[in-house]
Motif scaffolding. Structure first.
Motif, PDB file in Angstrom:
ATOM      1  N   TRP A  65       0.679  -1.424   0.029  1.00  0.00           N
ATOM      2  CA  TRP A  65      -0.095   0.008   0.157  1.00  0.00           C
ATOM      3  C   TRP A  65       0.712   1.294  -0.059  1.00  0.00           C
ATOM      4  CZ3 TRP A  65      -4.736  -0.037  -1.621  1.00  0.00           C
ATOM      5  CH2 TRP A  65      -5.574  -1.379  -1.809  1.00  0.00           C
ATOM      6  N   ASN A  66       2.012   1.255   0.353  1.00  0.00           N
ATOM      7  CA  ASN A  66       2.936   2.175   0.552  1.00  0.00           C
ATOM      8  C   ASN A  66       3.444   2.569  -1.130  1.00  0.00           C
ATOM      9  OD1 ASN A  66       3.295   3.170   3.142  1.00  0.00           O
ATOM     10  ND2 ASN A  66       4.861   1.817   3.478  1.00  0.00           N
ATOM     11  N   TYR A  70       2.673   5.686  -3.623  1.00  0.00           N
ATOM     12  CA  TYR A  70       3.463   6.344  -4.344  1.00  0.00           C
ATOM     13  C   TYR A  70       3.091   6.531  -5.705  1.00  0.00           C
ATOM     14  CZ  TYR A  70       6.982   5.444  -7.808  1.00  0.00           C
ATOM     15  OH  TYR A  70       7.782   5.343  -8.851  1.00  0.00           O
ATOM     16  N   ARG A  71       2.659   5.409  -6.158  1.00  0.00           N
ATOM     17  CA  ARG A  71       2.161   5.279  -7.717  1.00  0.00           C
ATOM     18  C   ARG A  71       0.814   6.431  -7.886  1.00  0.00           C
ATOM     19  NH1 ARG A  71       2.931   0.812 -11.116  1.00  0.00           N
ATOM     20  NH2 ARG A  71       1.876   2.389 -12.449  1.00  0.00           N
ATOM     21  N   ALA A  72       0.107   6.653  -6.846  1.00  0.00           N
ATOM     22  CA  ALA A  72      -0.802   7.595  -7.155  1.00  0.00           C
ATOM     23  C   ALA A  72      -0.413   9.081  -7.233  1.00  0.00           C
ATOM     24  CB  ALA A  72      -1.923   7.526  -5.748  1.00  0.00           C
ATOM     25  N   ASN A  73       0.819   9.274  -6.447  1.00  0.00           N
ATOM     26  CA  ASN A  73       1.225  10.577  -6.734  1.00  0.00           C
ATOM     27  C   ASN A  73       1.456  11.150  -8.001  1.00  0.00           C
ATOM     28  OD1 ASN A  73       1.221  11.134  -4.087  1.00  0.00           O
ATOM     29  ND2 ASN A  73       3.531  10.153  -3.690  1.00  0.00           N
ATOM     30  N   SER A 164      11.618  15.858  -5.295  1.00  0.00           N
ATOM     31  CA  SER A 164      11.277  14.624  -4.491  1.00  0.00           C
ATOM     32  C   SER A 164      10.619  13.840  -5.497  1.00  0.00           C
ATOM     33  CB  SER A 164      10.393  14.938  -3.267  1.00  0.00           C
ATOM     34  OG  SER A 164       9.004  15.522  -3.747  1.00  0.00           O
ATOM     35  N   LEU A 165       9.763  14.360  -6.325  1.00  0.00           N
ATOM     36  CA  LEU A 165       9.060  13.128  -7.541  1.00  0.00           C
ATOM     37  C   LEU A 165      10.065  12.355  -8.152  1.00  0.00           C
ATOM     38  CD1 LEU A 165       6.386  15.592  -8.736  1.00  0.00           C
ATOM     39  CD2 LEU A 165       6.051  13.633  -7.086  1.00  0.00           C
ATOM     40  N   LYS A 166      11.059  13.313  -8.518  1.00  0.00           N
ATOM     41  CA  LYS A 166      12.104  12.391  -9.498  1.00  0.00           C
ATOM     42  C   LYS A 166      13.090  11.433  -8.823  1.00  0.00           C
ATOM     43  CE  LYS A 166      16.179  14.186 -10.145  1.00  0.00           C
ATOM     44  NZ  LYS A 166      17.337  15.093 -10.560  1.00  0.00           N
ATOM     45  N   PRO A 173      10.316   2.087  -6.510  1.00  0.00           N
ATOM     46  CA  PRO A 173      10.492   0.895  -7.306  1.00  0.00           C
ATOM     47  C   PRO A 173      11.418  -0.091  -6.663  1.00  0.00           C
ATOM     48  CG  PRO A 173      10.337   2.649  -8.741  1.00  0.00           C
ATOM     49  CD  PRO A 173      10.694   3.161  -7.296  1.00  0.00           C
ATOM     50  N   VAL A 174      12.422   0.321  -6.340  1.00  0.00           N
ATOM     51  CA  VAL A 174      13.731  -0.563  -5.740  1.00  0.00           C
ATOM     52  C   VAL A 174      13.092  -0.757  -4.324  1.00  0.00           C
ATOM     53  CG1 VAL A 174      15.961  -0.568  -5.021  1.00  0.00           C
ATOM     54  CG2 VAL A 174      15.268   0.651  -6.820  1.00  0.00           C
ATOM     55  N   ARG A 175      12.394  -0.045  -3.350  1.00  0.00           N
ATOM     56  CA  ARG A 175      11.928  -0.243  -2.089  1.00  0.00           C
ATOM     57  C   ARG A 175      10.806  -1.561  -2.403  1.00  0.00           C
ATOM     58  NH1 ARG A 175      12.532   2.770   2.062  1.00  0.00           N
ATOM     59  NH2 ARG A 175      12.532   4.801   0.571  1.00  0.00           N
ATOM     60  N   TYR A 176      10.110  -1.304  -3.291  1.00  0.00           N
ATOM     61  CA  TYR A 176       9.108  -2.166  -3.387  1.00  0.00           C
ATOM     62  C   TYR A 176       9.619  -3.691  -3.744  1.00  0.00           C
ATOM     63  CZ  TYR A 176       4.663  -4.714  -5.003  1.00  0.00           C
ATOM     64  OH  TYR A 176       3.739  -5.470  -5.187  1.00  0.00           O
ATOM     65  N   ARG A 177      10.434  -3.730  -4.884  1.00  0.00           N
ATOM     66  CA  ARG A 177      11.028  -4.613  -5.064  1.00  0.00           C
ATOM     67  C   ARG A 177      11.857  -5.496  -3.881  1.00  0.00           C
ATOM     68  NH1 ARG A 177      12.680  -2.192  -9.877  1.00  0.00           N
ATOM     69  NH2 ARG A 177      14.869  -1.682  -9.166  1.00  0.00           N
TER      70      ARG A 177
END
Length: 494
Positions: A65-66, A70-73, A164-166, A173-177
């Motif tokens: 969900w985190n 992030y994707r929703a931003n 921060s967006l960049k 994505p690295v954190r999610y992987r």
């Protein structure tokens, strides 16, 4: 006479051993209280029901969900806002000639705004499009007026600030992987944990079974030796040694039973089994004869291990902190541009007729003139931390590869160790039986008999330890590589 004594002895062994087998059979007969578990069944149960597995599920769900947040931003956001208010008061109002009077005001303001915004990752700015309408009711005069803004286009941008967006686009994505791989790794580590508890129970049950047999044999030998002692064929020292053996084995049997209960409780608790059932560990003697390629293991570990993702994440976060420190230390400027159309009227349709242009521009600038080196110090600290992280990551990567190499080499020898331990176990049991028969025939000493019993018990314990080491190393390698070497399956794709 010696032949008759031997026959009586064998009958005594059968009678003394049969209660232990009867006791085990009695436990098995109560199927409502006994749960037989193979290693694969224990692993499957632990991966779904153990507290560690459930904790891993909750941790991964939070990470998921985190990531969705992030994707929703980076997706458009549509917002509807309204802030109506009622004002009935006596307020100070400045007149046209500059004088101030207390005037009673009685008005109702209602408004509605619909806006669509989109973050721009490349620049870190925000683009927005909106439309709004406001109605003002003067209750004391019974008059109504409208103000509308059919369309407004705005853009907000930090010219020299931290984007921060960049950075989130590189880091998240690295954190999610890492979270996905960590979840799969945790399930394999759960398997390693349950393997340890499973073999603790298996060893305890084996020791208890061995202790019962040893006690039965010691009791039989002691009873037989008493007859020989009475006729003077053995010394008092030997009969005392046999009595001591019997007492020792009785103590060992009680201690082994307590150890079985303790190990059973630990395994039951780890598997999340609430029922008061007896667990029986069923050992599968066969192990796959696997030889893992070191190059393949290193390649899979580099691709699948969450540790590698964590190293990459730490480097990216340290670089992000440097960029943020630089942005905060220097010139900061924020600009807001807005272009739209607006109109007023006594009626709503008049407020949308021939709208007028409106523009709005604001620029905020902040430049530190004298900060006594605080900004520059923060940048240098961030750089030092980045360099430290790089050094630590390189060392961690080296240690990681060395650990993979060590585990692969140990595992590739383990199947042979299991075979040797199994053969040793069989040989030691045969030797103990031969030593017991020789002692009954008076062709061996009690010291040789005790030595054979100790060797038999140690061989069985070493065999179970070899099995445990095999499966523990195998699932540890699975946790690092996230690959099933037996079925040739990538666990991340399974």
């Amino acid at each position: 006479m010696q032949r008759n004594g031997l026959i009586l002895l064998l009958l005594g062994v059968v009678v003394s051993v049969s209660p232990s087998w009867g006791q085990m059979a009695g436990v098995d007969a109560d199927s409502s209280r006994v749960m037989r578990l193979t290693l694969s069944q224990a692993i499957g149960h632990a991966r779904t029901q153990s507290p560690d597995a459930r904790s891993a599920q909750h941790t991964f769900r939070s990470a998921y969900w985190n990531y969705r947040y992030y994707r929703a931003n980076y997706l458009p956001a549509l917002t509807l806002t309204s802030a109506p208010y009622l004002n009935r008061a006596i307020n100070k109002v400045t007149q046209s000639d500059g004088s101030v009077k207390f005037v009673e005001q009685n008005l109702l303001s209602t408004d509605l705004t619909l806006s669509l915004s989109q973050n721009i990752p490349l620049t870190g700015g925000t683009l927005s499009i909106g439309t709004s309408a406001q109605r003002l009711d003067l209750l004391s005069d019974h008059t109504v007026s409208w103000q509308t803004t059919p369309i407004t286009i705005g853009y907000t941008q930090s010219l020299f600030g931290y984007n921060s967006l960049k950075w989130d686009r590189r880091i998240e994505p690295v954190r999610y992987r890492e979270a996905c791989k960590s979840y799969a790794e945790t399930l394999e580590l759960v398997s390693v944990s349950v393997i340890e508890k499973f073999f603790d129970l298996a060893k305890a049950q084996s020791d208890y079974h061995t202790a019962m047999l040893n006690y039965a044999n010691a009791d039989t030998l002691y009873n037989f030796a008493q007859g020989r002692y009475n006729i003077g064929t053995i010394s008092e020292n030997e009969i005392l040694q046999l009595e001591l053996n019997k007492l020792t084995e009785e103590t060992n049997r009680m201690n082994a039973r307590i150890e079985v209960e303790n190990c059973m409780q630990e395994l039951r608790s780890y598997l999340g089994i609430q029922e008061d059932v007896d667990l029986q560990a069923c050992i599968e003697d066969h192990v796959p004869d696997l030889q893992i390629s070191l190059d393949e293991a290193l390649l899979l570990a580099g691709e699948n291990s969450p540790d590698i993702q964590n190293m990459l994440l730490r480097r990216l976060e340290s670089e992000s902190e440097v960029a943020q420190a630089r942005a905060n230390a220097g010139l900061k400027a924020d600009i807001y541009l807005s272009f739209g159309l607006t109109q007023t009227g006594d009626k709503l349709r008049d407020a949308y007729s021939r709208p007028l242009n409106q523009q709005y521009v604001t620029l905020g600038v902040s430049l530190p003139i004298l900060d006594w080196g605080r900004g520059r110090g923060k940048v240098r600290v961030a750089r030092s931390n980045r360099d430290l992280v790089r050094t630590q990551v390189e060392q961690d990567k080296t240690d990681f590869e060395l650990n993979v190499r060590k585990l692969v080499k140990q595992f590739n020898l383990q199947s042979q160790r299991v075979r040797i331990a199994a053969r040793t176990d069989q040989t030691a049991r045969r030797r103990a039986e031969v030593a017991r028969r020789l002692y009954l025939l008076g062709q061996s000493s009690v010291l040789d008999l005790n030595a054979s019993i100790t060797e038999k018990d140690d061989a069985r314990s070493n065999y179970l330890t070899a099995l445990y080491n095999y499966w523990s190393l195998y699932y540890t390698l699975r946790s690092i590589t996230l690959y099933d070497f037996d079925r040739k399956v990538d666990l991340m794709k399974n």
